[in-house]
Design a protein around this motif. Structure first.
Motif, mmCIF file in Angstrom:
data_model
loop_
_atom_site.group_PDB
_atom_site.id
_atom_site.type_symbol
_atom_site.label_atom_id
_atom_site.label_comp_id
_atom_site.label_asym_id
_atom_site.label_seq_id
_atom_site.Cartn_x
_atom_site.Cartn_y
_atom_site.Cartn_z
ATOM 1 N N ALA A 114 -4.448 9.462 11.014
ATOM 2 C CA ALA A 114 -6.067 9.901 10.409
ATOM 3 C C ALA A 114 -5.984 10.129 9.396
ATOM 4 C CB ALA A 114 -5.214 11.478 11.313
ATOM 5 N N LEU A 115 -7.372 10.229 9.175
ATOM 6 C CA LEU A 115 -8.292 10.069 8.328
ATOM 7 C C LEU A 115 -8.325 11.858 8.060
ATOM 8 C CD1 LEU A 115 -8.765 7.623 8.192
ATOM 9 C CD2 LEU A 115 -11.044 8.515 7.159
ATOM 10 N N GLN A 156 -5.197 10.403 1.744
ATOM 11 C CA GLN A 156 -6.010 11.539 2.268
ATOM 12 C C GLN A 156 -5.858 10.895 4.084
ATOM 13 O OE1 GLN A 156 -8.884 13.830 -0.308
ATOM 14 N NE2 GLN A 156 -9.523 14.395 1.961
ATOM 15 N N ARG A 157 -4.993 10.522 4.081
ATOM 16 C CA ARG A 157 -4.292 9.220 5.518
ATOM 17 C C ARG A 157 -3.362 10.092 5.972
ATOM 18 N NH1 ARG A 157 -7.859 6.534 2.953
ATOM 19 N NH2 ARG A 157 -8.817 5.121 3.988
ATOM 20 N N TRP A 210 0.557 -1.264 0.156
ATOM 21 C CA TRP A 210 0.421 0.013 -0.217
ATOM 22 C C TRP A 210 1.227 1.366 0.044
ATOM 23 C CZ3 TRP A 210 -4.830 -1.045 -1.092
ATOM 24 C CH2 TRP A 210 -5.353 -2.473 -0.683
ATOM 25 N N LEU A 211 0.553 2.068 -0.953
ATOM 26 C CA LEU A 211 1.248 4.105 -1.108
ATOM 27 C C LEU A 211 0.156 4.899 -0.415
ATOM 28 C CD1 LEU A 211 2.060 2.179 -4.140
ATOM 29 C CD2 LEU A 211 4.138 4.004 -3.986
ATOM 30 N N VAL A 212 0.461 5.422 0.948
ATOM 31 C CA VAL A 212 0.224 6.100 1.682
ATOM 32 C C VAL A 212 0.299 7.359 1.185
ATOM 33 C CG1 VAL A 212 -0.931 6.770 3.634
ATOM 34 C CG2 VAL A 212 -0.474 4.286 3.296
ATOM 35 N N GLY A 213 -0.430 8.244 1.131
ATOM 36 C CA GLY A 213 -0.056 10.266 1.260
ATOM 37 C C GLY A 213 -1.442 11.022 2.178
ATOM 38 N N GLY A 245 -10.156 14.018 12.103
ATOM 39 C CA GLY A 245 -10.543 13.442 13.755
ATOM 40 C C GLY A 245 -11.055 12.011 13.592
ATOM 41 N N ASP A 246 -11.707 11.310 12.213
ATOM 42 C CA ASP A 246 -11.362 9.621 12.522
ATOM 43 C C ASP A 246 -9.732 9.231 12.312
ATOM 44 O OD1 ASP A 246 -13.874 10.016 12.627
ATOM 45 O OD2 ASP A 246 -13.639 10.488 9.874
#
Length: 471
Positions: free
Chosen positions: A308-309, A287-288, A209-212, A325-326
């Motif tokens: 965090a989302l 968006q994480r 997974w590539l997270v941004g 906040g999620d």
């Protein structure tokens, strides 16, 4: 003492010309920034002598240690750099660490101009709990490991998990994902190191997974790298169509490269899988923002990342990610942080902006230090591809040439250059490596590679490099 007509006598004129025509320039760092700076100065000044210093015995910086093994065409610039190094007015001195073996002040004594082009030898940190757990690596170290950078040869990354998480949406993040998921028969034909190939052969990683922190319109990777990833044999992309809804309008006005890139992501997200089931998969998460690397029960290893989302404020490249906040947790046993490289100060005598990670400068002229220049990532920050660095280095070289022409750099007093450095280095027990020494190491690597059916087998041990050249 002018002769008739107000001109200096011939002998004196010749002396003035030869003295003025032989500026000695020193370049620190032998990556693209260093070589392009040297190349431009040599091309546009017929008398300049350029010495390139490098802390490793081997030249070419990130062309050798950063460019992915399966991108050999990008490494073709090495041929140009080799021509520069073989020029009669250019010398290469490897195995010399400026700031440790010799100071910038000593170089300034020996040269008319000193250009710092030493790049970014560190990485930005996440600054979150759990970042130092086992199983968490910086992209810089991970890339250095599979590309043969001596300092990263003991990294020994744990590839025993099924899921890897890469934090970052740049080309380096995609490089790492591709190397982790590439079929071995593809990698065997590259100059990837023997040790990392053996580790990848035993790897259990089958999902990346590539997270941004931001959205699809803010990714930093380019279309070529994305397309390679989409077409990787035995691997399927997993993109969530919901991430791309309502992007059509925003992308309509985007610049063409951004538009094509986004359209390719949308097309990939909407495509139905056909035919065989792929054993491996990769995907983009948007968006994480990572908040914590979660430890295993014994507190030693990474088992996942809490994120965090975010929602986006603003649009385009300037959009900011604001936490909603999620929270969300993603299980993984391997975390690679690919959020950017970082330059370090080299010497207390050189001004350094720690906030921006650059040497403060104007067109490459170091602020407040006449005769000192900088080019490449240490000048503008660690962004862009080789062509960006080329243009940037030509800009700095132009500043040096202008300062020579305008007499800002006083070349009336000759400088000894490497002659002065050689005795200093000898007295400190430092043995420089010449370009012909490097060519012996190069030949040994090519011979080993040929035996293994690869373009080269990189030597990853500094002592072994020095043994080959009889140091």
């Amino acid at each position: 003492m002018a002769a008739a007509g107000g001109r200096a006598p011939l002998g004196l004129r010749r002396w003035l010309c030869s003295a003025a025509a032989a500026p000695r320039v020193c370049v620190v760092g032998s990556g693209p920034a260093g070589f392009y700076t040297a190349q431009h100065i040599l091309k546009h000044h017929g008398g300049a002598q350029v010495d390139i210093y490098e802390k490793l015995p081997v030249p070419f910086g990130l062309v050798r240690f950063g460019v992915a093994p399966d991108h050999p065409e990008v490494k073709n610039v090495i041929n140009t750099f080799t021509q520069t190094a073989r020029s009669g007015r250019c010398s290469y001195h490897g195995n010399v660490s400026v700031g440790r073996d010799v100071t910038v002040a000593e170089l300034q004594q020996a040269y008319h101009a000193v250009v710092l082009s030493y790049g970014a030898e560190d990485n930005r940190v996440l600054g979150i709990p759990g970042e130092n757990l086992s199983g968490v690596y910086s992209a810089r170290a991970f890339v250095g490991w599979y590309n043969g950078l001596p300092e990263n040869q003991d990294l020994n990354p744990d590839l025993s998990c099924e899921t890897a998480l890469i934090l970052g949406h740049g080309n380096v993040a995609l490089d790492i994902a591709r190397i982790l998921l590439s079929p071995l028969q593809l990698l065997r034909k590259t100059d990837i190191t023997d040790g990392s190939l053996a580790a990848l052969a035993c790897s259990k990683v089958k999902r990346v997974w590539l997270v941004g922190r931001r959205g699809p319109l803010q990714v930093a990777f380019t279309i070529k790298e994305l397309r390679e990833m989409i077409n990787l044999p035995g691997t399927k992309p997993v993109l969530n169509p919901a991430d791309f809804t309502s992007l059509e309008d925003a992308v309509r006005d985007a610049p063409r490269p951004r538009k094509r890139l986004t359209e390719l992501m949308i097309k990939t997200a909407l495509e139905k899988p056909v035919g065989t089931v792929s054993p491996r998969e990769w995907g983009l998460k948007f968006q994480r923002s990572p908040q914590e690397v979660l430890p295993t029960a014994d507190g030693r290893r990474a088992r996942g990342v809490r994120m965090a989302l975010t929602r986006l404020e603003g649009s385009g490249d300037s959009a900011k990610a604001i936490p909603t906040g999620d929270m969300e947790e993603l299980e993984c046993g391997l975390v690679v942080s690919s959020i950017g490289y970082r330059s370090l100060p080299l010497d207390p005598a050189v001004p350094f902006d720690t906030q921006r990670g650059i040497i403060p400068n104007s067109s490459g002229r170091v602020e407040g230090v006449p005769g000192l220049y900088c080019s490449g990532w240490v000048k503008r920050g660690p962004t862009g591809v080789i062509i960006t660095t080329m243009n940037d280095s030509f800009d700095t070289a132009q500043s040096v040439l202008e300062d020579l022409q305008r007499g800002v750099l006083d070349v009336s007093t000759s400088r000894e250059g490497f002659g002065a450095m050689e005795s200093i280095l000898r007295s400190r027990g430092v043995r420089p490596v010449s370009f012909s020494d490097w060519e012996k190491i190069d030949a040994a690597e090519m011979a080993r590679g040929k035996a293994a059916g690869k373009p080269r087998e990189k030597i990853v041990d500094l002592q072994e490099m020095l043994r080959i050249i009889g140091h």
